[in-house]
Design a protein around this motif. Structure first.
Motif, PDB file in Angstrom:
ATOM      1  N   ALA A   1       0.863  -1.177   0.000  1.00 39.19           N
ATOM      2  CA  ALA A   1       0.000   0.000   0.000  1.00 39.19           C
ATOM      3  C   ALA A   1       0.900   1.226   0.000  1.00 39.19           C
ATOM      4  O   ALA A   1       1.823   1.330   0.806  1.00 39.19           O
ATOM      5  CB  ALA A   1      -0.909  -0.002   1.214  1.00 39.19           C
ATOM      6  N   HIS A   2       0.641   2.119  -0.944  1.00 39.59           N
ATOM      7  CA  HIS A   2       1.439   3.336  -1.071  1.00 39.59           C
ATOM      8  C   HIS A   2       0.505   4.495  -1.366  1.00 39.59           C
ATOM      9  O   HIS A   2      -0.631   4.302  -1.795  1.00 39.59           O
ATOM     10  CB  HIS A   2       2.464   3.214  -2.197  1.00 39.59           C
ATOM     11  CG  HIS A   2       3.454   2.131  -1.969  1.00 39.59           C
ATOM     12  ND1 HIS A   2       4.493   2.244  -1.076  1.00 39.59           N
ATOM     13  CD2 HIS A   2       3.553   0.888  -2.501  1.00 39.59           C
ATOM     14  CE1 HIS A   2       5.199   1.124  -1.084  1.00 39.59           C
ATOM     15  NE2 HIS A   2       4.642   0.282  -1.934  1.00 39.59           N
ATOM     16  N   GLY A   3       1.029   5.672  -1.160  1.00 30.36           N
ATOM     17  CA  GLY A   3       0.235   6.848  -1.440  1.00 30.36           C
ATOM     18  C   GLY A   3       1.096   8.001  -1.901  1.00 30.36           C
ATOM     19  O   GLY A   3       2.307   8.019  -1.680  1.00 30.36           O
ATOM     20  N   SER A   4       0.454   8.928  -2.559  1.00 30.51           N
ATOM     21  CA  SER A   4       1.131  10.162  -2.957  1.00 30.51           C
ATOM     22  C   SER A   4       0.351  11.318  -2.346  1.00 30.51           C
ATOM     23  O   SER A   4      -0.838  11.205  -2.058  1.00 30.51           O
ATOM     24  CB  SER A   4       1.180  10.290  -4.477  1.00 30.51           C
ATOM     25  OG  SER A   4      -0.123  10.406  -4.993  1.00 30.51           O
ATOM     26  N   ARG A   5       1.043  12.423  -2.165  1.00 30.86           N
ATOM     27  CA  ARG A   5       0.420  13.599  -1.548  1.00 30.86           C
ATOM     28  C   ARG A   5       0.323  14.716  -2.588  1.00 30.86           C
ATOM     29  O   ARG A   5       1.278  15.463  -2.788  1.00 30.86           O
ATOM     30  CB  ARG A   5       1.233  14.052  -0.346  1.00 30.86           C
ATOM     31  CG  ARG A   5       1.217  13.037   0.765  1.00 30.86           C
ATOM     32  CD  ARG A   5       2.003  13.540   1.944  1.00 30.86           C
ATOM     33  NE  ARG A   5       2.069  12.517   2.963  1.00 30.86           N
ATOM     34  CZ  ARG A   5       1.643  12.686   4.202  1.00 30.86           C
ATOM     35  NH1 ARG A   5       1.156  13.828   4.593  1.00 30.86           N
ATOM     36  NH2 ARG A   5       1.742  11.703   5.071  1.00 30.86           N
ATOM     37  N   PRO A   6      -0.839  14.825  -3.248  1.00 33.49           N
ATOM     38  CA  PRO A   6      -0.990  15.890  -4.248  1.00 33.49           C
ATOM     39  C   PRO A   6      -0.959  17.276  -3.620  1.00 33.49           C
ATOM     40  O   PRO A   6      -0.582  18.240  -4.260  1.00 33.49           O
ATOM     41  CB  PRO A   6      -2.338  15.593  -4.898  1.00 33.49           C
ATOM     42  CG  PRO A   6      -3.046  14.689  -3.971  1.00 33.49           C
ATOM     43  CD  PRO A   6      -2.018  13.987  -3.156  1.00 33.49           C
ATOM     44  N   ARG A   7      -1.363  17.375  -2.354  1.00 38.53           N
ATOM     45  CA  ARG A   7      -1.259  18.623  -1.597  1.00 38.53           C
ATOM     46  C   ARG A   7      -1.267  18.283  -0.109  1.00 38.53           C
ATOM     47  O   ARG A   7      -1.532  17.137   0.274  1.00 38.53           O
ATOM     48  CB  ARG A   7      -2.381  19.580  -1.966  1.00 38.53           C
ATOM     49  CG  ARG A   7      -3.755  19.119  -1.576  1.00 38.53           C
ATOM     50  CD  ARG A   7      -4.772  20.225  -1.855  1.00 38.53           C
ATOM     51  NE  ARG A   7      -5.955  19.980  -1.072  1.00 38.53           N
ATOM     52  CZ  ARG A   7      -7.092  19.511  -1.574  1.00 38.53           C
ATOM     53  NH1 ARG A   7      -7.189  19.248  -2.855  1.00 38.53           N
ATOM     54  NH2 ARG A   7      -8.126  19.314  -0.789  1.00 38.53           N
ATOM     55  N   ASP A   8      -0.968  19.262   0.704  1.00 41.56           N
ATOM     56  CA  ASP A   8      -0.938  19.030   2.146  1.00 41.56           C
ATOM     57  C   ASP A   8      -2.301  18.573   2.643  1.00 41.56           C
ATOM     58  O   ASP A   8      -3.332  19.122   2.261  1.00 41.56           O
ATOM     59  CB  ASP A   8      -0.538  20.311   2.892  1.00 41.56           C
ATOM     60  CG  ASP A   8       0.935  20.640   2.728  1.00 41.56           C
ATOM     61  OD1 ASP A   8       1.691  19.735   2.341  1.00 41.56           O
ATOM     62  OD2 ASP A   8       1.317  21.794   2.995  1.00 41.56           O
TER      63      ASP A   8
END
Length: 174
Positions: free
Chosen positions: A121-128
Motif C-alpha cells: 500500500a502506497h500513497g502520494s500527496r498531491p497537496r498538504d
C-alpha cells in the motif's frame, strides 16, 4: 535475675546484622569479565534478519495508507462490520463502503479459503492534508486493486474520503 551476656557486635563480613537480603552466591551468575565482553559485543552486534523484518513490518503498518488498506480489506472481506470504520470515514465514503461491503467482494470463495491480505500500500500527496493511496490485495491466487483517498481532518485524524475496488466504485456495481 541475671542479665544475659551481651552479644558481640555484628560485622558486615560475618553477614549477621545486615539490613537487606543475603548476598547471592550463584554459579549461573555471569562473571564481571563476561559482563564486560557482553557489553562490548552488544555495541557491535547486528540485529538478526528476523528482527529487522519485524521492525520494517511495524513501520509499514504505522503508515496511513497501509493501515487503512488493512482495515478496508477486513471490512470488504466480511471479517469486520462496516460500522467499525465509521469514525475513520467521511459520510460519502461511508456510503461507498457500505455499498461495496454488502457484496463482500473480498470474501474467500471456492476451494482456496485463505483470507485476503494487503501485499503493498502506497500513497502520494498531491497537496498538504491529502493522500491518494492504492493497495494491491491478494485473495487466493488472484490479485485485486483498491484505491482510496485520505484527508487530514481538523482533529488531526486521517479519514477516508473515497474508496474504489478494481477501478469501480460502489455506484458502478449496483
Amino acid at each position: 535475675m541475671p542479665t544475659p551476656p551481651a552479644r558481640p557486635a555484628a560485622t558486615p563480613a560475618s553477614g549477621r546484622g545486615r539490613k537487606g537480603p543475603p548476598g547471592r552466591r550463584d554459579s549461573r551468575r555471569p562473571e564481571p569479565q563476561r559482563q564486560r565482553q557482553q557489553r562490548a559485543g552488544a555495541a557491535t552486534a547486528r540485529p538478526s534478519d528476523s528482527a529487522l523484518r519485524a521492525a520494517a513490518a511495524r513501520e509499514r503498518e504505522r503508515q496511513p495508507p497501509f493501515w487503512f488498506a488493512s482495515r478496508l480489506v477486513l471490512v470488504l472481506s466480511g471479517q469486520r462490520p462496516v460500522h467499525s470504520l465509521l469514525r475513520h470515514t467521511r459520510s460519502s465514503a461511508y456510503d461507498q463502503l457500505t455499498g461495496l461491503a454488502t457484496h463482500a467482494p473480498l470474501r474467500p470463495r471456492g476451494a482456496d479459503r485463505s483470507s485476503p491480505a494487503v501485499l503493498e500500500a502506497h500513497g502520494s500527496r498531491p497537496r498538504d492534508g491529502v493522500i491518494e493511496a492504492f493497495a494491491r490485495i491478494v485473495t487466493g491466487d488472484r490479485q485485486r486493486a483498491m484505491a482510496f483517498r485520505l484527508e487530514l481532518c481538523p482533529d488531526h485524524r486521517w479519514r477516508c474520503a473515497a474508496v474504489e475496488l478494481d477501478g469501480r466504485s460502489a455506484a458502478g456495481r449496483q
